[in-house]
Design an enzyme around this catalytic site. Structure first.
Site, mmCIF file in Angstrom:
data_model
loop_
_atom_site.group_PDB
_atom_site.id
_atom_site.type_symbol
_atom_site.label_atom_id
_atom_site.label_comp_id
_atom_site.label_asym_id
_atom_site.label_seq_id
_atom_site.Cartn_x
_atom_site.Cartn_y
_atom_site.Cartn_z
ATOM 1 N N GLU A 144 0.880 -1.240 0.025
ATOM 2 C CA GLU A 144 0.007 -0.002 -0.171
ATOM 3 C C GLU A 144 0.936 1.129 0.126
ATOM 4 O O GLU A 144 1.867 1.511 0.831
ATOM 5 C CB GLU A 144 -0.663 0.172 1.272
ATOM 6 C CG GLU A 144 -1.898 1.052 0.933
ATOM 7 C CD GLU A 144 -2.917 1.293 2.322
ATOM 8 O OE1 GLU A 144 -2.733 0.379 3.278
ATOM 9 O OE2 GLU A 144 -3.760 2.081 2.468
ATOM 10 N N GLY A 284 3.521 2.571 10.940
ATOM 11 C CA GLY A 284 3.440 1.526 11.896
ATOM 12 C C GLY A 284 3.230 0.070 11.556
ATOM 13 O O GLY A 284 3.779 -0.844 12.198
ATOM 14 N N ALA A 285 2.245 -0.071 10.694
ATOM 15 C CA ALA A 285 1.818 -1.668 10.296
ATOM 16 C C ALA A 285 1.065 -1.486 9.084
ATOM 17 O O ALA A 285 0.779 -0.537 8.691
ATOM 18 C CB ALA A 285 1.042 -2.209 11.583
ATOM 19 N N MET A 286 1.005 -2.663 8.643
ATOM 20 C CA MET A 286 0.119 -2.718 7.479
ATOM 21 C C MET A 286 -0.831 -4.219 7.599
ATOM 22 O O MET A 286 -0.410 -5.173 7.733
ATOM 23 C CB MET A 286 1.195 -3.112 6.194
ATOM 24 C CG MET A 286 0.430 -3.028 4.918
ATOM 25 S SD MET A 286 -0.629 -1.823 4.466
ATOM 26 C CE MET A 286 -1.945 -2.698 3.447
ATOM 27 N N GLU A 287 -1.969 -3.727 7.164
ATOM 28 C CA GLU A 287 -3.069 -4.856 7.365
ATOM 29 C C GLU A 287 -3.253 -5.891 6.270
ATOM 30 O O GLU A 287 -4.552 -6.397 6.088
ATOM 31 C CB GLU A 287 -4.384 -3.975 7.371
ATOM 32 C CG GLU A 287 -4.946 -3.684 5.980
ATOM 33 C CD GLU A 287 -4.682 -1.822 6.144
ATOM 34 O OE1 GLU A 287 -3.584 -1.556 6.398
ATOM 35 O OE2 GLU A 287 -5.281 -1.120 5.080
ATOM 36 N N ASN A 288 -2.306 -6.240 5.402
ATOM 37 C CA ASN A 288 -2.391 -7.260 4.461
ATOM 38 C C ASN A 288 -3.434 -8.679 4.992
ATOM 39 O O ASN A 288 -3.100 -8.882 6.185
ATOM 40 C CB ASN A 288 -1.143 -7.730 4.062
ATOM 41 C CG ASN A 288 0.050 -6.729 4.102
ATOM 42 O OD1 ASN A 288 -0.043 -5.941 3.308
ATOM 43 N ND2 ASN A 288 0.942 -6.794 4.894
ATOM 44 N N GLU A 321 -5.019 -2.579 12.767
ATOM 45 C CA GLU A 321 -4.671 -3.523 11.827
ATOM 46 C C GLU A 321 -5.869 -4.795 11.663
ATOM 47 O O GLU A 321 -6.117 -5.098 10.642
ATOM 48 C CB GLU A 321 -3.458 -4.039 11.779
ATOM 49 C CG GLU A 321 -2.340 -3.167 11.869
ATOM 50 C CD GLU A 321 -2.362 -1.905 10.919
ATOM 51 O OE1 GLU A 321 -3.104 -2.066 9.672
ATOM 52 O OE2 GLU A 321 -2.000 -0.709 11.166
HETATM 53 N N1 B3K Z 1 -2.994 1.005 5.621
HETATM 54 C C1 B3K Z 1 -1.716 1.194 6.234
HETATM 55 C C2 B3K Z 1 -0.766 2.465 5.763
HETATM 56 C C3 B3K Z 1 -0.261 2.376 4.432
HETATM 57 C C4 B3K Z 1 0.684 3.566 4.400
HETATM 58 C C5 B3K Z 1 1.090 3.669 3.104
HETATM 59 N N2 B3K Z 1 1.969 4.808 2.641
HETATM 60 C C6 B3K Z 1 -1.363 1.177 7.680
HETATM 61 C C7 B3K Z 1 -2.968 1.672 8.516
HETATM 62 O O1 B3K Z 1 -3.586 2.722 8.261
HETATM 63 O O2 B3K Z 1 -3.370 0.746 9.012
HETATM 64 ZN ZN ZN Z 2 -5.154 1.856 8.940
#
Ligand code: B3K
Ligand code: ZN
Length: 885
Positions: A144, A284-288, A321
């Site tokens: 993302e 911080g983190a990523m919700e894959n 997340e």
């Molecule tokens: N969705 C991701 C953020 C991605 C940032 C990309 N530049 C984390 C979050 O908001 O949960």
């Molecule tokens: Zn988010």
């Protein structure tokens, strides 16, 4: 067929090294130009042959014409810094493709096709940390918003949903653990020391939710049984040395899963939930889907190395997340203009969760403080944009406090107007209606409107208009009636000179002065420019408490006496309003003192006396818990104070604020010392009481450090030595780092020695020094940039030194402009390495219009120096251009 030998088209001879620099003026993408993608990609199969320096990806895409879109005789697959090594369509090698600005364009007849494309990348050279990159010998992804296109050619946009099947192989010694989204369907070993795994994610998803991890990892594993009785395997994957610090993350995940079932009716939908912690991460983190990737900062926590604030942040980010699994993954965004659809809503969900876990009052105060420190300045500056922006050049620049935090406030207002139950009916309808779809903010508002039976026609302005509304409040009294007049104005912002009134829900109460009580709270929705409301039954003028709970993200401008604010600071039964009354007393006093001609000695004395009254009642009130007491004892931040002044002088604000701290410390020395003593006696634990005592312990030291540095240094050194937890130790060190005493140097050396090798704690060591009030802070930061532990390649380390520095007005606004120069130097050095992180440092300089002339010119000068640099990234160029605009 050996497609790897298919000759590459002459169009692709450019390599990354000799690629032309990014254009200075990248194209503007507009929300109104949205068009659905002409093709569907029902299935995506990716085969990764993994290596740190060389990873080869073979992608097989099942494409078909999209019935909902205009037809096209070609397909455009996004790419960024990659080349196709081979392409085939329906099994036949093709070479009639072209490259357009990094994207692959392939002629395609109106029928279903199987495409196969081979790419090869070098993850170890990926310093941007977008796409597939190497971190401490492991491989992981961040897709993302537009990172997937750095791995393989694909319609890298959130409205193209596909079902992914992945095969990955690589050396078993380097990558014993192979993870991907969904479920592990098969795995095996080869004779040559490599092994492989296959993964299948049954839920169609956009490419930004793709994730892959390969490395030497161990897991803290557990299970969670969902409300329908399904058992889910949970794993938190970390480096072996970090395993002992993962229990809090596991507990936080289980609490989040339970809470989302109970409060929003959302159940998890896979049999496996993996979280991996990495040290090099832009965010911080990523919700894959099914495989969250986290910054170690939001996973690892134990009392020895993490503060209470860190524990709360881990819990909050794990929850955030996890909640995305529904608000973001099951219902995703149609395009990136809709980002607040998933982010604003998910922030609200994580805030409500944390309120339930940690206590509503203090969490609400913290969230408002964050909004005021980060979002209000954004909304009044050159980067202001609506929560649903209309255009962008680089989407990474729009992951902002406005989209996230103001977005959450906007949805919170709908909840306040609907009430909890009806709001839940609205969110249920939203999830039912749009499950499996890429939706818009408009879809969300319509679902809440229908489900909660609310008329939100006018309310939609909150999605369109930028700027923090100002509500002017006056209260008159005639006979037995209180007359409340409310007027709203929404300020002009870039590209939006004229604004319409917006519905502003204000919770209010009118207190009887004698009894200190009110007859119940009311919710008033101000949806016009001006409105007057009458409240009868008040023989004497009541005391008004307004915007209780911070029911609307507005600034309130009201005529109110110091006496009324002192009353509310002692009596208001809404904890936020009580906090706000003390803040108001301090804001009024400090703003008057630090602007224009300043205050006469008499006015200064009167203002201080009111603040002292409020502080004294806070210190004496035995019904308060210490967590709340700690909030009530905090002074408004310098950035927030600067916001209240047209052209602020940061030096004067700092002097006045420090002066007030010193004076309060002197007046209240006995009470503060005894508060520190009392709190010191409470043994370590996670109870509210123990946490509260740690908070007030350091709060007391902060005032004493200003008024009696010798005493504060002694107490802080003792607190540091006796500490059996990081909250006490860090609090003491932060106080010491602003003092000129010998204990300062001693403890800073001790801290570094004690925690050597612990990346997250060494980050704190950098941040504490960079944000200190020490007169030599600039020299300290320069020396720290040359410290062997500093590296510009690691975003956490860069943020810990330079974000802490840029956020500290004392350092950043040094009168000779050195702070501005240092941040500009950093941006220029970091931009070619990690543009996304570099661009984040532009906004402090972008405040130049709101700062007094001398400093303002120097800030602008640095922005001009940056924009003149050759080969600036799209990220930084966009932010600097807007800031100068
Ligand atoms: N969705 C991701 C953020 C991605 C940032 C990309 N530049 C984390 C979050 O908001 O949960
Ligand atoms: Zn988010």
């Amino acid at each position: 067929m050996d497609i790897a030998n298919t000759p590459a088209s002459p169009d692709t001879t450019a390599t990354l090294a000799d690629a032309p620099p990014e254009p200075k003026d990248p194209p503007v993408i507009r929300r109104e130009d949205y068009k659905p993608f002409p093709w569907t990609i029902a299935k995506t199969r990716l085969d990764f042959e993994l290596g740190l320096e060389k990873t080869r990806i073979t992608s097989k895409l099942s494409v078909a014409p999209n019935e909902q879109a205009e037809t096209s005789d070609s397909i455009l697959l996004n790419g960024d810094g990659i080349e196709p090594l081979a392409i085939s369509v329906d099994g036949e090698a093709v070479n009639d493709w072209t490259m357009q600005e990094g994207n692959l364009v392939l002629p395609l007849s109106q029928a279903a096709h199987e495409l196969e494309i081979v790419t090869q990348i070098d993850p170890s050279a990926n310093s941007q940390l977008m796409g597939l990159f190497a971190s401490n010998g492991m491989l992981c992804t961040q897709c993302e918003a537009e990172g997937f296109r750095r791995i393989t050619f694909f319609p890298d946009r959130p409205d193209v949903l596909s079902t992914y099947t992945i095969r990955m192989s690589g050396p078993k010694d380097k990558f014993p653990v192979l993870l991907c989204n969904g479920n592990n369907t098969d795995s095996g070993e080869n004779a040559d020391g490599t092994h492989w795994a296959e993964w299948h994610d049954p839920w169609p998803k956009p490419s930004y939710l793709f994730a892959l991890v390969a490395g030497q990892l161990v897991a803290n594993s557990d299970t969670f049984t969902t409300m329908s009785g399904r058992e889910v395997e949970l794993n938190i994957w970390v480096r072996e040395a970090d395993l002992s610090r993962t229990d809090h993350a596991v507990e936080s995940l289980k609490k989040s899963m339970k809470w989302d079932e109970e409060v929003f009716g959302r159940e998890y939908d896979l049999d496996l939930y993996n979280i991996v912690a990495v040290s090099d991460f832009n965010m911080g983190a990523m919700e894959n889907k099914g495989l969250n990737v986290f910054n170690t900062k939001y996973v690892l926590a134990d009392p020895e190395t993490a503060t209470d604030g860190d524990f709360d942040a881990v819990e909050g980010v794990i929850a955030h997340e996890y909640f995305h699994n529904w608000s973001g993954n099951r219902v995703t965004c149609r395009d990136w203009f809709q980002l607040s659809l998933k982010e604003g809503f998910t922030v609200l969900r994580d805030q409500l969760f944390s309120q339930d876990m940690q206590g509503e009052a203090v969490k609400r105060i913290e969230d408002v403080r964050i909004l005021r420190a980060a979002q209000f300045p954004e909304d009044s500056g050159p980067l202001a944009h609506p929560i649903r922006p209309d255009s962008y050049r680089e989407i990474s620049n729009f992951y902002t406090a406005t989209v996230y935090n103001k977005g959450a406030e906007v949805i919170r207002m709908m909840r306040t107007m609907a009430g909890e139950e009806r709001f839940r009916q609205g969110t249920d309808l939203y999830f039912d209606r749009h499950d499996g779809e890429a939706a818009t903010c408009e879809d969300f508002v319509t679902a809440i409107e229908d489900g909660a039976s609310l008329d939100l026609e006018k309310f939609r302005q909150w999605y369109r208009q930028a700027g923090t509304p100002k509500v002017s409040v006056s209260l008159d009294h005639e006979d037995d009636t209180a007359l409340l007049t409310l007027k709203q104005t929404v300020p002009a912002t870039p590209g939006q000179p004229d604004k319409q009134p917006m519905p502003i829900p204000l919770r209010l109460a009118l207190f009887d002065r004698e009894s200190g009580k009110h007859d119940g709270e009311e919710l008033v929705v101000l949806d016009e420019a001006e409105s007057t409301l009458a409240f009868s039954g008040f023989a004497k003028p009541p005391v008004l408490s307004i915007n209780r709970g911070f029911s609307a993200p507005v600034s309130i401008d009201r005529e109110v006496s110091g006496e009324d604010l002192v009353f509310l600071a002692a009596h208001d039964d809404d904890p936020f309003a009580r906090y706000e009354a003390t803040q108001d007393l301090a804001v009024r006093h400090l703003v008057a003192a630090a602007s224009g001609d300043g205050l006469s000695e008499e006015a200064r004395g009167l203002g201080r006396a009111d603040i002292l009254k409020a502080f004294s009642s806070t210190l004496a009130d035995t019904s308060l818990d210490d967590s709340m007491r700690g909030e009530l004892l905090s002074l408004p931040g310098q950035t927030y104070l600067a916001e209240q002044i047209e052209q602020a002088d940061p030096g004067r604000i700092q002097d006045e604020r420090e002066g007030l701290k010193t004076w309060l410390g002197q007046q209240l020395e006995r009470e503060l010392v005894s508060l520190h003593e009392r709190a010191t006696e409470v043994p370590f634990g996670f109870s509210q009481e123990a946490r509260g005592s740690r908070k007030v312990k350091t709060a007391a030291l902060i005032y004493l450090a200003a008024s009696n540095p010798e005493l504060a240094s002694k107490l802080a050194a003792a607190q540091y030595e006796a500490a059996d937890n990081m909250t006490d130790r860090q609090g003491a060190l932060a106080v010491l780092s602003g003092l000129g005493t010998a204990a300062r140097t001693d403890k800073l050396i001790d801290y570094h020695r004690r925690y050597k090798g612990n990346e997250l704690v060494i980050d704190k060591w950098f941040a504490i020094q960079a944000s200190s009030l020490h007169p030599s802070v600039l020299e300290h930061v320069k020396a720290l940039a040359d410290h062997p532990d500093f590296t510009i390649k690691n975003p956490n380390r860069v943020r810990s030194l330079y974000m802490a520095f840029a956020a500290s007005p004392h350092a950043f606004h040094a009168v000779d402009g050195e702070g501005y120069r240092m941040i500009a130097d950093l941006i220029l050095a970091l931009d070619p390495i990690n543009p996304q992180t570099a661009a984040r440092f532009v906004s402090p300089l972008g405040r130049w219009r709101r700062i007094e002339e001398g400093r303002s010119a120097m800030m602008r000068e640095q922005l001009e120096r940056i924009v003149a640099a050759p080969n600036l990234s799209r990220d930084t160029a966009e932010q600097v251009t807007r800031s100068l605009g």
